[in-house]
Design a protein around this motif. Structure first.
Motif, PDB file in Angstrom:
ATOM      1  N   VAL A  87       0.540  -1.411  -0.001  1.00 35.81           N
ATOM      2  CA  VAL A  87       0.197   0.007  -0.022  1.00 35.81           C
ATOM      3  C   VAL A  87       0.939   0.911  -0.260  1.00 35.81           C
ATOM      4  O   VAL A  87       2.104   1.127   0.662  1.00 35.81           O
ATOM      5  N   ASN A  88      -0.086   2.437  -0.114  1.00 36.11           N
ATOM      6  CA  ASN A  88       1.020   3.237  -0.156  1.00 36.11           C
ATOM      7  C   ASN A  88       1.263   3.534   1.403  1.00 36.11           C
ATOM      8  O   ASN A  88       0.522   3.699   1.575  1.00 36.11           O
ATOM      9  N   ALA A  89       2.329   4.191   1.124  1.00 34.82           N
ATOM     10  CA  ALA A  89       3.226   4.472   2.501  1.00 34.82           C
ATOM     11  C   ALA A  89       2.480   5.218   3.365  1.00 34.82           C
ATOM     12  O   ALA A  89       2.074   5.076   4.653  1.00 34.82           O
ATOM     13  N   ARG A  90       1.866   6.753   2.601  1.00 29.04           N
ATOM     14  CA  ARG A  90       0.557   6.954   3.848  1.00 29.04           C
ATOM     15  C   ARG A  90      -0.294   6.311   4.137  1.00 29.04           C
ATOM     16  O   ARG A  90      -0.887   6.756   5.241  1.00 29.04           O
ATOM     17  N   ASP A  91      -1.011   5.842   3.318  1.00 29.11           N
ATOM     18  CA  ASP A  91      -1.713   4.665   4.100  1.00 29.11           C
ATOM     19  C   ASP A  91      -1.926   3.228   5.207  1.00 29.11           C
ATOM     20  O   ASP A  91      -2.565   2.653   5.140  1.00 29.11           O
ATOM     21  N   LYS A  92      -0.350   3.396   5.329  1.00 25.47           N
ATOM     22  CA  LYS A  92       0.135   2.314   6.288  1.00 25.47           C
ATOM     23  C   LYS A  92      -0.073   1.710   7.145  1.00 25.47           C
ATOM     24  O   LYS A  92      -1.129   0.421   7.564  1.00 25.47           O
ATOM     25  N   ALA A  93      -0.625   3.069   7.669  1.00 21.63           N
ATOM     26  CA  ALA A  93      -0.701   2.759  10.216  1.00 21.63           C
ATOM     27  C   ALA A  93      -2.270   2.884  10.071  1.00 21.63           C
ATOM     28  O   ALA A  93      -3.137   1.671  10.508  1.00 21.63           O
ATOM     29  N   ASN A  94      -3.213   3.466   8.469  1.00 21.54           N
ATOM     30  CA  ASN A  94      -4.634   3.074   8.987  1.00 21.54           C
ATOM     31  C   ASN A  94      -5.326   1.351   8.676  1.00 21.54           C
ATOM     32  O   ASN A  94      -6.305   0.786   9.015  1.00 21.54           O
ATOM     33  N   ALA A  95      -4.294   1.054   7.126  1.00 20.84           N
ATOM     34  CA  ALA A  95      -4.513  -0.536   6.736  1.00 20.84           C
ATOM     35  C   ALA A  95      -4.288  -1.069   7.922  1.00 20.84           C
ATOM     36  O   ALA A  95      -4.716  -1.637   7.938  1.00 20.84           O
ATOM     37  N   SER A  96      -2.432  -0.847   8.772  1.00 21.77           N
ATOM     38  CA  SER A  96      -2.470  -1.675   9.998  1.00 21.77           C
ATOM     39  C   SER A  96      -3.927  -2.201  10.930  1.00 21.77           C
ATOM     40  O   SER A  96      -3.881  -3.581  11.412  1.00 21.77           O
TER      41      SER A  96
END
Length: 198
Positions: A87-96
């Motif tokens: 995923v895009n690095a900026r979306d990783k936290a939300n995806a995790s």
């Protein structure tokens, strides 16, 4: 005003006529190469920074991950085998967080994440990344103990800014454990007394 524009155009035209056909061709070619290089640079700079989110155990879990990400409009790329999602690095936290809330563990935070920054990454940024790496590592280590189901670790690492106040300060850890069986006082004391290089 139109006279000024006409004068400028005349000067450019006179300047252009000074060159031979070969020189004109060379100038046009150089200009085209520079424009093309700038376009390629702009395209590369605007590419999203994709990072690995999760490697699924099987196709069923991969299907679930795909549905969860699509449901939250998080764009992802899937590997050729269909098991690894980026995923895009900026979306990783939300995806995790999304995967964690559905009992799917995202890929761990490794030491390579500490030093993967660009030239603009500061020492302070690296220190913060190293702290996240240590917290994740301690959580994973504690979770391997049989009667610990999950662990949450937060470190308080004093910043080394060269002042006398910062010298001699110790690192402190705040640890929250979810147990699946009782823990003896000796075991708790042993965990609390663990020493590790920070």
């Amino acid at each position: 005003m139109p006279e000024n524009v006409q004068n400028i155009l005349n000067k450019i035209n006179e300047w252009w006529k000074k060159f031979s056909v070969k020189q004109k061709t060379l100038l046009v070619s150089i200009t085209a190469v520079i424009v093309l290089a700038l376009v390629i640079l702009a395209v590369v700079m605007n590419q999203p920074n994709m990072v690995q989110l999760v490697t699924c155990e099987n196709a069923k879990q991969a299907s679930q991950v795909k549905e969860l990400l699509a449901g939250e409009n998080i764009k992802s790329q899937i590997s050729a085998d269909g098991l690894t999602f980026t995923v895009n690095a900026r979306d990783k936290a939300n995806a995790s967080i999304l995967l964690g809330s559905n009992n799917i563990p995202a890929d761990g935070y490794g030491i390579e994440n500490v030093f993967d920054g660009s030239f603009s990454t500061t020492e302070s940024d690296k220190s913060k990344k190293y702290q996240v790496y240590l917290e994740t590592k301690f959580e994973e280590d504690l979770a391997t103990i049989s009667n610990i189901e999950t662990a949450s670790v937060r470190l308080s690492i004093p910043e080394e800014d060269g002042t006398i106040i910062s010298m001699g300060q110790e690192t402190h850890a705040s640890v929250i454990l979810t147990l699946n069986a009782e823990m003896s006082e000796e075991q708790a004391a042993g965990i609390a007394d663990r020493k590790s290089v920070v």
